[in-house]
Design an enzyme around this catalytic site. Structure first.
Site, PDB file in Angstrom:
ATOM      1  N   SER A  51      15.411 -21.714  12.218  1.00  0.00           N
ATOM      2  CA  SER A  51      15.397 -20.246  12.173  1.00  0.00           C
ATOM      3  C   SER A  51      14.480 -19.651  13.234  1.00  0.00           C
ATOM      4  CB  SER A  51      14.965 -19.757  10.789  1.00  0.00           C
ATOM      5  OG  SER A  51      15.909 -20.077   9.803  1.00  0.00           O
ATOM      6  N   GLY A 229      19.139 -19.539   9.435  1.00  0.00           N
ATOM      7  CA  GLY A 229      19.333 -19.763  10.861  1.00  0.00           C
ATOM      8  C   GLY A 229      18.698 -18.674  11.702  1.00  0.00           C
ATOM      9  N   GLY A 231      18.459 -15.753  15.022  1.00  0.00           N
ATOM     10  CA  GLY A 231      19.240 -14.738  15.711  1.00  0.00           C
ATOM     11  C   GLY A 231      19.803 -13.653  14.812  1.00  0.00           C
ATOM     12  N   CYS A 257      18.892 -16.571   3.526  1.00  0.00           N
ATOM     13  CA  CYS A 257      18.359 -15.969   4.749  1.00  0.00           C
ATOM     14  C   CYS A 257      19.474 -15.462   5.665  1.00  0.00           C
ATOM     15  CB  CYS A 257      17.424 -16.948   5.452  1.00  0.00           C
ATOM     16  SG  CYS A 257      16.158 -16.117   6.442  1.00  0.00           S
ATOM     17  N   GLN A 261      22.531 -12.608   4.921  1.00  0.00           N
ATOM     18  CA  GLN A 261      22.961 -11.495   5.766  1.00  0.00           C
ATOM     19  C   GLN A 261      24.447 -11.585   6.091  1.00  0.00           C
ATOM     20  OE1 GLN A 261      20.226 -11.984   9.036  1.00  0.00           O
ATOM     21  NE2 GLN A 261      18.451 -11.792   7.675  1.00  0.00           N
ATOM     22  N   ASN A 299      11.040 -16.034   6.368  1.00  0.00           N
ATOM     23  CA  ASN A 299      11.150 -16.167   7.816  1.00  0.00           C
ATOM     24  C   ASN A 299      12.389 -15.445   8.277  1.00  0.00           C
ATOM     25  OD1 ASN A 299      11.498 -16.900  10.459  1.00  0.00           O
ATOM     26  ND2 ASN A 299      12.096 -19.002  10.013  1.00  0.00           N
ATOM     27  N   GLY A 301      13.784 -11.818  10.783  1.00  0.00           N
ATOM     28  CA  GLY A 301      13.535 -10.624  11.577  1.00  0.00           C
ATOM     29  C   GLY A 301      14.610  -9.575  11.400  1.00  0.00           C
ATOM     30  N   PHE A 302      15.612  -9.886  10.550  1.00  0.00           N
ATOM     31  CA  PHE A 302      16.683  -8.947  10.228  1.00  0.00           C
ATOM     32  C   PHE A 302      16.741  -8.775   8.712  1.00  0.00           C
ATOM     33  CE2 PHE A 302      17.666 -10.523  14.376  1.00  0.00           C
ATOM     34  CZ  PHE A 302      18.289  -9.479  15.047  1.00  0.00           C
ATOM     35  N   HIS A 343      13.236 -18.081   1.291  1.00  0.00           N
ATOM     36  CA  HIS A 343      13.503 -19.521   1.321  1.00  0.00           C
ATOM     37  C   HIS A 343      13.060 -20.194   0.022  1.00  0.00           C
ATOM     38  CE1 HIS A 343      14.799 -20.184   5.522  1.00  0.00           C
ATOM     39  NE2 HIS A 343      14.174 -19.027   5.701  1.00  0.00           N
ATOM     40  N   GLU A 345      13.646 -23.129  -0.907  1.00  0.00           N
ATOM     41  CA  GLU A 345      13.262 -24.523  -0.644  1.00  0.00           C
ATOM     42  C   GLU A 345      11.860 -24.629  -0.069  1.00  0.00           C
ATOM     43  OE1 GLU A 345      13.939 -23.101   3.338  1.00  0.00           O
ATOM     44  OE2 GLU A 345      14.996 -22.739   1.462  1.00  0.00           O
TER      45      GLU A 345
END
Length: 371
Positions: A51, A229, A231, A257, A261, A299, A301-302, A343, A345
């Site tokens: 990620s 992941g 981006g 994550c 999205q 973690n 950014g979107f 997350h 996990e």
């Protein structure tokens, strides 16, 4: 213990702001979106998390490298961050269980790092001014040249990176005699997600980022998973179409994550780039279904649009981030589908949210009984 380089290095942000430090190893230059992680431990897991592909990582913990590295504490097959920025880099380590030093790990992965940076000031600047592209380099006398190169680096907003970290060919994980089969789409999957599914009696077939529903369903899985992941999720049209087809058939689906999205986009809910994102292992989340709080590893950014999620007739918001009210989890009211922005996990981080894997397995089991 290796000799610490005293060579001067620079951290140059896209807006022209400059911080100075020292190169951890020899000469180097690295570009990426600068971000920070507030975790006090787990640096090896963070550095190998897909990620973080394409990002320059600022660690807020004052000491990095002090417990070395262990071959079992990786989340992928290599380091995924673009570069490291830290305060104190420890060339020596004190953990008996370590397999080597962090510097050797960096050297083996050709990663450039800068230490002796005022990370408190840098993190405060990112918090105030937002995540942005940056460059770290020992080419301190060529600031104008670095600025020109930095201007050519694409912004994370709109950037598709899943294809850079996804598996090229399908592979299997877990016990082939397990009673549950899960088809997982790798758009940057962490190994600990697969471990958590396998230890709950699942055999997983991991598919590339652009795999079709026909390819996944040909294996006749009992459930489907879309991974985390790097981006922007919006360019991932294949994954969005895949989610739509799974949802239309009311098959068990779980997303984490970036996968969360993708599921939101498949339902017509838009996503947006956050000011500086959530990255750390102590983020508070409230489970709206139980009323309980969770400390989570995050973690991203979107995020997904909360107003659109609240207005969607088929979507129920299940979790909220307590710091800023962003959506941390959703489920579909009439479909066997749910997802979370964080997350469960961990690795690193708390285990408060591991119940979500149990929930996924329960959803699959119930679907098998009624099929």
């Amino acid at each position: 213990m290796k000799y610490q380089s005293k060579k001067k290095a620079v951290v140059l942000l896209a807006d022209g702001t400059i911080f100075y430090g020292k190169a951890v190893g020899g000469d180097g230059t690295a570009f990426g979106e600068i971000c920070f992680n507030t975790g006090m431990t787990g640096y090896q897991e963070i550095f190998t998390d897909p990620s973080y592909f394409g990002q320059l990582m600022v660690t807020t913990n004052a000491h990095i490298g002090n417990y070395g590295v262990n071959n079992d504490e990786v989340e992928s097959d290599s380091i995924k961050i673009a570069g490291l920025i830290c305060k104190n880099f420890n060339y020596d380590y004190s953990r008996v269980a370590a397999d080597g030093s962090l510097q050797d790990f960096f050297d083996a992965n050709n990663l450039f790092a800068v230490s002796d940076v005022d990370t408190r000031a840098l993190v405060a600047y990112i918090r105030d001014n937002g995540a942005q592209n940056a460059v770290i380099s020992t080419d301190v006398d060529n600031i104008e040249g670095l600025k020109r190169q930095l201007a050519e680096v694409p912004n994370m907003d709109g950037l598709e990176l899943a294809s850079k970290v996804s598996t090229k060919e399908p592979y299997f994980f877990g016990d082939k005699n397990a009673t549950i089969k899960i088809a997982a789409v790798d758009i940057g999957v962490k190994k600990n997600i697969l471990r958590n599914l396998a230890k709950r009696g699942a055999y997983i077939k991991v598919f590339p980022y652009n795999a079709t529903f026909e390819e996944l369903s040909a294996w006749d899985p009992d459930g489907y998973f879309i991974s985390n992941g790097p981006g922007d999720p919006q360019p991932l049209k294949e994954a969005q179409q895949l989610a739509k087809e799974i949802i239309a058939r009311d098959l068990p689906l779980f997303g984490i994550c970036l996968g969360h999205q993708v599921i939101a986009l498949a339902n017509g809910i838009s996503t947006y780039k956050m000011h500086h994102g959530h990255r750390g292992i102590n983020h508070p989340v409230k489970n709206l279904l139980t009323g309980k709080g969770e400390i989570t590893s995050q973690n991203h950014g979107f995020a997904i649009n909360r107003e659109e999620a609240e207005a969607h007739p088929e979507i129920e918001i299940t979790h909220l981030h307590l710091n800023d009210g962003t959506v941390a989890g959703i489920r579909m009211k009439n479909k066997n589908c749910f997802s979370v922005q964080y997350h469960p996990e961990a690795s690193p981080g708390p285990h408060d949210a591991e119940y979500l894997f149990d929930q996924f397995i329960e959803n699959i089991t119930k679907a098998k009984v009624t099929a």
